[in-house]
Design a protein around this motif. Structure first.
Motif, short mmCIF file in Angstrom:
data_model
loop_
_atom_site.label_atom_id
_atom_site.label_comp_id
_atom_site.label_asym_id
_atom_site.label_seq_id
_atom_site.Cartn_x
_atom_site.Cartn_y
_atom_site.Cartn_z
N HIS A 144 0.80 -1.27 0.06
CA HIS A 144 0.06 -0.14 -0.11
C HIS A 144 0.89 1.20 -0.10
N LYS A 145 1.88 1.07 0.84
CA LYS A 145 2.91 2.46 0.79
C LYS A 145 3.40 2.74 -0.65
N ASN A 146 3.90 1.71 -1.54
CA ASN A 146 3.90 1.90 -3.01
C ASN A 146 2.78 2.43 -3.58
N SER A 147 1.56 1.98 -3.52
CA SER A 147 0.46 2.63 -4.06
C SER A 147 0.38 4.38 -3.80
N ILE A 148 0.62 4.63 -2.54
CA ILE A 148 0.53 5.82 -2.05
C ILE A 148 1.70 6.67 -2.50
N GLU A 149 2.76 6.21 -2.95
CA GLU A 149 3.80 7.03 -3.57
C GLU A 149 3.45 7.04 -4.97
N PHE A 150 2.76 6.22 -5.53
CA PHE A 150 2.23 6.48 -6.74
C PHE A 150 1.31 7.54 -6.97
N ALA A 151 0.41 7.55 -5.98
CA ALA A 151 -0.71 8.34 -5.76
C ALA A 151 -0.13 9.89 -5.46
N ARG A 152 0.91 9.93 -4.91
CA ARG A 152 1.71 11.32 -4.81
C ARG A 152 2.37 11.66 -6.14
N ASP A 153 2.78 10.98 -7.10
CA ASP A 153 3.02 11.28 -8.36
C ASP A 153 1.64 11.87 -9.06
N CYS A 154 0.74 11.21 -8.94
CA CYS A 154 -0.54 11.53 -9.64
C CYS A 154 -0.75 12.77 -9.15
N HIS A 155 -1.02 13.06 -8.03
CA HIS A 155 -1.37 14.25 -7.31
C HIS A 155 -0.29 15.47 -7.81
N LEU A 156 0.91 15.29 -7.97
CA LEU A 156 1.85 16.33 -8.51
C LEU A 156 1.43 16.63 -10.03
N GLN A 157 1.18 15.41 -10.93
CA GLN A 157 0.91 15.84 -12.12
C GLN A 157 -0.34 16.54 -12.35
N LEU A 158 -1.48 16.29 -11.32
CA LEU A 158 -2.72 16.79 -11.75
C LEU A 158 -2.92 18.18 -10.84
N GLY A 159 -1.88 18.56 -10.05
CA GLY A 159 -1.90 19.79 -9.21
C GLY A 159 -2.86 19.69 -8.16
N ILE A 160 -2.94 18.48 -7.31
CA ILE A 160 -3.60 18.36 -6.43
C ILE A 160 -2.87 18.49 -5.00
N ASP A 161 -3.11 19.49 -4.27
CA ASP A 161 -2.34 19.79 -2.89
C ASP A 161 -3.12 19.54 -1.71
N GLN A 162 -4.54 19.04 -1.93
CA GLN A 162 -5.32 18.98 -0.81
C GLN A 162 -6.33 17.78 -1.16
N PRO A 163 -5.92 16.43 -1.41
CA PRO A 163 -6.80 15.48 -2.01
C PRO A 163 -7.99 15.24 -1.07
N GLN A 164 -7.85 15.64 0.19
CA GLN A 164 -9.28 15.05 0.93
C GLN A 164 -10.26 16.25 0.78
N GLN A 165 -9.88 17.33 0.26
CA GLN A 165 -10.97 18.45 -0.14
C GLN A 165 -11.14 18.39 -1.59
N GLN A 166 -10.12 18.19 -2.54
CA GLN A 166 -10.23 18.32 -4.08
C GLN A 166 -10.77 16.91 -4.56
N LEU A 167 -10.82 15.47 -3.92
CA LEU A 167 -11.24 14.58 -4.59
C LEU A 167 -12.50 14.16 -4.05
N LYS A 168 -13.21 13.21 -4.64
CA LYS A 168 -14.43 12.80 -4.32
C LYS A 168 -14.48 11.13 -3.96
N GLY A 169 -15.31 10.64 -3.24
CA GLY A 169 -15.31 9.01 -3.01
C GLY A 169 -14.12 8.85 -2.16
N THR A 170 -13.64 7.59 -2.63
CA THR A 170 -12.80 6.78 -1.89
C THR A 170 -11.27 7.41 -1.87
N TYR A 171 -10.91 8.07 -2.91
CA TYR A 171 -9.81 8.98 -3.03
C TYR A 171 -9.90 9.94 -2.41
#
Length: 147
Positions: A104-131
């Protein structure tokens, strides 16, 4: 004199109600745009996550299909040992068992890269659902404590 105050009172009430309605419409439009942006950002994040290497591990053959009987017994022993040590079942990646937390930590590191690509800096406020849950936020306390 009472007759002149009555229409003015009605006029101010009508203006007040009109302004309230305009305010509600403006608020609704702003919220709709925010909701649409959040939906689009979540859709783009999900698309990014679909390209993650860990998604491919779901397509690997099960251990009993690729291991010999002796290797399979070792596999089950290792599985039991990791389960006892961590309290979580390990993940089979097609070659070896990986502790769930590492996987899961590897998946979180990949998620961090996706956040950077998309300009997401507050995922809990900017994303919907499970993410939008803390477990998917690389900056949440869950992952800060894990390091």
């Amino acid at each position: 004199m009472d007759k002149t105050k009555e229409p003015v009172g009605h006029l101010s009430s009508i203006i007040g109600i009109g302004l309230l309605l305009v305010g509600l419409v403006v608020f609704g439009v702003v919220e709709q745009k925010a909701w649409s942006h959040q939906t689009e950002l979540t859709k783009n994040f999900e698309a990014c996550m679909e390209s993650a290497p860990f998604k491919k591990s779901l397509l690997v053959p099960r251990p009993e299909a690729v291991l010999t009987a002796e290797e399979l017994q070792n596999h089950f022993d290792a599985f039991d040992q990791m389960l006892k040590e961590t309290g979580l079942p390990p993940i089979w990646d097609g070659k070896a068992l990986i502790p769930w937390k590492d996987y899961h930590k590897n998946s979180i590191e990949f998620a961090r890269d996706c956040h950077l690509q998309l300009g997401i800096d507050q995922p809990q406020q900017q994303l919907k659902g499970t993410y939008s849950k803390t477990v998917w936020d690389p900056n949440s306390q869950i992952w800060q404590q894990a390091d």
